[in-house]
Design an enzyme around this catalytic site. Structure first.
Site, PDB file in Angstrom:
ATOM      1  N   HIS A  40       0.816  -1.212   0.000  1.00  0.00           N
ATOM      2  CA  HIS A  40       0.000   0.000   0.000  1.00  0.00           C
ATOM      3  C   HIS A  40       0.853   1.267   0.000  1.00  0.00           C
ATOM      4  CE1 HIS A  40       0.643  -0.144   4.443  1.00  0.00           C
ATOM      5  NE2 HIS A  40       0.496   1.152   4.366  1.00  0.00           N
TER       6      HIS A  40
ATOM      7  N   ASP B 111       0.000  -7.466   1.225  1.00  0.00           N
ATOM      8  CA  ASP B 111       0.588  -6.153   1.512  1.00  0.00           C
ATOM      9  C   ASP B 111       2.110  -6.204   1.493  1.00  0.00           C
ATOM     10  OD1 ASP B 111       0.363  -3.445   1.863  1.00  0.00           O
ATOM     11  OD2 ASP B 111       0.377  -3.541   4.041  1.00  0.00           O
TER      12      ASP B 111
ATOM     13  N   SER C  22       5.167   2.319   7.518  1.00  0.00           N
ATOM     14  CA  SER C  22       4.805   1.190   6.661  1.00  0.00           C
ATOM     15  C   SER C  22       5.999   0.685   5.870  1.00  0.00           C
ATOM     16  CB  SER C  22       3.704   1.607   5.690  1.00  0.00           C
ATOM     17  OG  SER C  22       2.496   1.832   6.354  1.00  0.00           O
TER      18      SER C  22
END
Length: 466
Positions: free
Chosen positions: A113, A143, A216
């Site tokens: 993402h 992911d 992330s």
């Protein structure tokens, strides 16, 4: 940092956890307890392989505005109103994320993402180099994304052996939350791995390690400095860390990365039906004699695989190979090529049947092509400047109306005030242009005032391509 709406999926998460609970505690029960560790050496091992990612994403007026994640967050920016006819339906924004180097030749692991549908992706290495990164491939369900930069001899992360992490185990995360590079946060594994809806049966590591936007894709590592996971999301309705975070186990992430690497040179097949593991409770609901297999819960918006798979089918085997988990399904599909015909054994309406499924090529989820630069703003580093007549009563300087290209990647935004180019003061767009014309270096330093703060921001004039 991806966030999961608190409460919406709580019941599903707790129910799915039973799928991986059995057997997870046996290896952990033999572990000796230890005092809280010192992560100084662990950080020293991982920091050289840490990568700060700068990306450009677009959003429209019809979508909610994404969270700002600037490299130099400063409050109270003074905005200059745009003329009525200057409204645009689409906006570009720079977003930060994290990653880490997998191999000396420039392969980087991060979260999907963080780079999905990004117009540009740049990697800032630990030695300060800022290189364009090519998105080799992404797997949005797991992911996980694999990137590549043109570099050799890079320091690589130290990966943990294939041992499970255990509830209570000390772990730490490195990343760039809100753009603050090389930030360390420490905590423990909070629970046995949990299966969350939408993650293709990946049992995620639940943590109490603080993760925030920009974390992330960064590494999660143990006290020995061995990477055990890839930081992926928080459980929050507020958009920032509230005490629960998750990471993809490193073993699973490496499996996905290898598939993406192989698909870079050959077509990759996709099993596009949405699936989930079959827990004991689901097995009872569908009349299966025992748990196991993969339940088809839906299709993606575009047409799914041909051959008659339906919602509610439980995939039990592919070409005679038993499918007990989502990993088994992914491995079976990865060994095939697009167009392959699979003989799939399914549990349907209380009995075992066999159907045919034709695999199709996986969709390319790489970087969105960058539009052609606007000749009017290219010579200004991608900046659109407010005309001097509209800023005559404001403090001296050059006001930014909007930023794109190199200036956007550097972190400039509408409302910023530029007061110098290198050491040359500027008070009008004409003076700004003249100062740029007098420089020959491939990077210029702009003295930017935003709210109560000012600092020099380096902006590349010549940007290499991946």
């Amino acid at each position: 940092m991806r966030r999961l709406a608190a409460g919406l999926l709580l019941g599903l998460c707790l129910g799915a956890a039973a799928e991986v609970r059995a057997g997870a505690g046996a290896p952990c029960a033999t572990r000796a307890s230890a005092a809280p560790p010192d992560f100084v050496q662990a950080v020293a091992r991982n920091a050289p392989a840490l990568v700060h990612l700068l990306t450009v994403r677009e959003w429209s007026e019809e979508e909610p505005a994404p969270d700002a994640e600037h490299l130099f967050p400063m409050a109270d920016a003074r905005r200059v109103p745009a003329p009525d006819d200057a409204a645009q339906a689409t906006y570009a924004e720079r977003v930060t994320a994290s990653g880490f180097v997998l191999s000396p030749d420039g392969f980087i692991l991060t979260s999907a993402h963080s780079v999905f549908q990004r117009r540009e992706v740049w990697a800032v290495l630990s030695d300060g180099r800022q290189l364009p990164a090519r998105v080799v491939g992404t797997d949005r369900r797991a992911d996980v994304a694999l990137l590549k930069v043109a570099a050799e001899g890079l320091p690589v992360a130290r990966l943990a052996p294939d041992d499970p992490v255990c509830a209570g185990q000390w772990v730490a995360a490195l990343g760039a939350p809100f753009g603050f590079e090389r930030t360390l946060t420490v905590g423990v594994v909070s629970a046995e791995p949990r299966l969350l809806p939408g993650y293709a049966g990946v049992a995620l590591i639940q943590l109490n390690v603080a993760l925030n936007p920009g974390s992330s894709g960064g590494p999660l590592f143990n006290a020995a400095g061995e990477v055990v996971g890839v930081n992926t999301m928080i459980f929050s309705s507020a958009g920032f860390y509230l005490g629960i975070s998750f990471a993809v186990p490193i073993g699973r992430a490496l499996q996905v990365a290898e598939r993406l690497r192989q698909a870079d040179t050959q077509p990759r097949a996709a099993f596009v039906a949405l699936t989930q593991p079959v827990s004991p409770a689901l097995a009872r609901a569908f009349g299966l004699p025992q748990s196991g297999g993969v339940l088809v819960s839906g299709d993606e918006p575009e047409p799914g695989p041909s051959g008659g798979l339906r919602r509610g089918d439980v995939v039990l085997a592919i070409d005679g190979q038993t499918i007990a988990t989502s990993d088994d399904l992914d491995n079976a599909v990865a060994a095939r090529v697009p167009g392959a015909s699979l003989r799939v054994a399914v549990w349907r309406a209380g009995r075992r049947e066999t159907v045919r499924v034709i695999l199709r090529a996986a969709r390319d989820e790489g970087v969105v092509p960058e539009p052609a630069p606007d000749p009017a703003s290219t010579h200004r580093l991608g900046l659109v400047l407010v005309p001097a007549a509209r800023t005559a009563r404001l403090p001296p300087g050059v006001y930014v109306e909007s930023a794109a290209g190199a200036a956007l990647l550097a972190g400039l935004d509408g409302g910023d005030r530029i007061v110098a180019v290198n050491a040359t003061p500027v008070a009008s767009p004409a003076e700004f242009d003249a100062a740029l014309a007098g420089l020959t270096a491939d990077t210029v330093a702009l003295l930017v005032v935003r709210g109560p703060m000012s600092l020099y921001v380096p902006v590349m004039r010549v940007r290499p391509r991946p």
